[in-house]
Every structure is written in structure tokens, then in C-alpha cells.
Scaffold this active site. Structure first.
Site, short mmCIF file in Angstrom:
data_model
loop_
_atom_site.label_atom_id
_atom_site.label_comp_id
_atom_site.label_asym_id
_atom_site.label_seq_id
_atom_site.Cartn_x
_atom_site.Cartn_y
_atom_site.Cartn_z
N HIS A 33 0.85 -1.19 0.00
CA HIS A 33 0.00 0.00 0.00
C HIS A 33 0.89 1.25 0.00
O HIS A 33 2.09 1.17 0.22
CB HIS A 33 -0.81 0.10 1.30
CG HIS A 33 -1.73 -1.01 1.62
ND1 HIS A 33 -3.09 -0.93 1.44
CD2 HIS A 33 -1.51 -2.23 2.18
CE1 HIS A 33 -3.67 -2.04 1.87
NE2 HIS A 33 -2.74 -2.85 2.32
N GLU A 115 2.60 -0.69 4.36
CA GLU A 115 2.38 0.65 3.82
C GLU A 115 3.72 1.33 3.56
O GLU A 115 4.58 1.38 4.44
CB GLU A 115 1.61 1.53 4.83
CG GLU A 115 0.25 1.01 5.23
CD GLU A 115 -0.87 1.50 4.32
OE1 GLU A 115 -0.59 2.21 3.34
OE2 GLU A 115 -2.03 1.14 4.61
N ASP A 164 -3.44 2.44 -4.82
CA ASP A 164 -2.09 2.31 -4.27
C ASP A 164 -1.54 0.90 -4.46
O ASP A 164 -2.33 -0.04 -4.55
CB ASP A 164 -2.07 2.71 -2.78
CG ASP A 164 -3.02 1.89 -1.91
OD1 ASP A 164 -4.16 1.64 -2.33
OD2 ASP A 164 -2.60 1.49 -0.80
ZN LIG Z 1 -4.02 0.72 0.54
#
Ligand SMILES: [Zn+2]
Length: 184
Positions: A33, A115, A164
Site C-alpha cells: 500500500h 504501507e 495504491d
Molecule cells: Zn491501501
């Protein structure tokens, strides 16, 4: 937080936004992400505050829209390559939302979410790719069911809803780097 289920060099944080997986032995997808708070700004406390339930809705107009969300990821990789861990890998982090991988819904049940601090259109840093490779290598060694074809972007499991890690993410380089950590 069990250290054995955390990245070895992570700075440990604790998110309340996690719970038990339905089957702790079933961890077979890795999801990449991106996030930055406020969007496009790096090095702020916003992401940590969002993932720990302490985001101040009055601090930024966008925060007012998202402060109520109960979301987290297992790790966040900062622009300088620092890795923060919010949820140990054996627990279910709340990162994917409505999602589907090869026809199977609720990806959070069986996925790990990483992330990258960033946006869809600004290149990630070399330090982030190096850290992502190291984190991924440890995850693969813990969970051999995660093969190259089961490492995806959020956009792949929530198409149309999520974009993303974005078109700038270097999948070819990442996969190449990872291939040496995979047995098949
Ligand atoms: Zn995401």
C-alpha cells in the site's frame, strides 16, 4: 506484541485496530500500500496517529474526514527506510477493506499489509525499496505460502476503489529483489 512475529529491525508501535485471524496458520498474501498524511506530506505524525486512533480531526481538513476510521497495517515504511510495526504478522490488521484475491473475499483474514509512506505518483526512495525487500524476506521465511504471485498491490485486490501503491511502484525491481529469497 510477540517479537517473533515482527520485523527484526522494526520500531514497535501498537495499534488497537487489529484482532485474531480466523486461522492463524493461513497467511498467504502480501499487500503493498501507500499512505501519507496529510496526503503528499511526509515525516508527519499523521499516519501513526491514524493507526493508533489518536488523529486530531481539528488539525487538518482531511483529518476530519478520516479520524473516525479504524484502520491499521502491519508495517509502515518511512521515506528514510525506517520500519514501524503496528500489528504483529500473526494478528489481523485492518488494511485491505472490501477486497478480493482470486475470488476470495476479506483479504485481511489471510493477508499482511505493508504501507509505504508515499503517493501514487512520486517515486519511492531507495531506502524504502531496501527496507521493503528486507521486511518481505522475513515475511516469506515465516509464511512460505506467500509466493511471488501472491504479492500484490492494494489496487489488485480492490480494483476501482484503490489505486495504491500507484503506477510509480517498481514491481519489476521488487520482484527481482525478492526472487532470491523465494524457494520457487
Ligand atoms: Zn491501501
Amino acid at each position: 506484541m510477540k517479537r517473533s512475529y515482527c520485523y527484526k529491525n522494526a520500531v514497535l508501535k501498537a495499534s488497537p485496530f487489529c484482532d485474531d485471524r480466523p486461522d492463524e496458520s493461513d497467511v498467504s498474501v502480501l499487500v503493498v500500500h501507500n499512505i501519507s498524511l496529510p496526503p503528499g506530506q511526509f515525516g508527519t505524525k499523521g499516519v501513526e496517529q491514524l493507526f493508533t486512533g489518536t488523529l486530531d480531526p481539528d488539525e487538518h481538513p482531511f483529518y476530519a474526514e478520516i479520524a473516525h476510521l479504524k484502520v491499521s497495517a502491519h508495517c509502515v515504511i518511512r521515506r528514510d527506510g525506517t520500519v514501524e510495526q503496528y500489528v504483529p504478522f500473526n494478528k489481523r490488521a485492518w488494511h485491505a477493506g472490501v477486497s478480493s484475491f482470486q475470488g476470495r473475499q476479506k483479504c485481511n483474514d489471510f493477508a499482511i499489509g505493508i504501507e509505504l509512506e508515499g503517493t501514487d505518483d512520486l517515486p519511492y526512495t531507495d531506502a524504502q525499496y531496501a527496507a521493503l525487500e528486507a521486511v518481505s524476506a522475513q515475511i516469506i521465511s515465516l509464511y512460505p505460502a506467500i509466493t511471488l504471485g501472491r504479492i500484490v498491490g492494494h489496487n489488485d485486490i480492490a480494483p476501482g476503489r484503490k489505486s495504491d501503491p500507484g503506477v510509480v511502484f517498481n514491481w519489476a525491481g521488487y520482484r527481482q529483489a525478492l526472487s532470491k529469497h523465494l524457494k520457487r
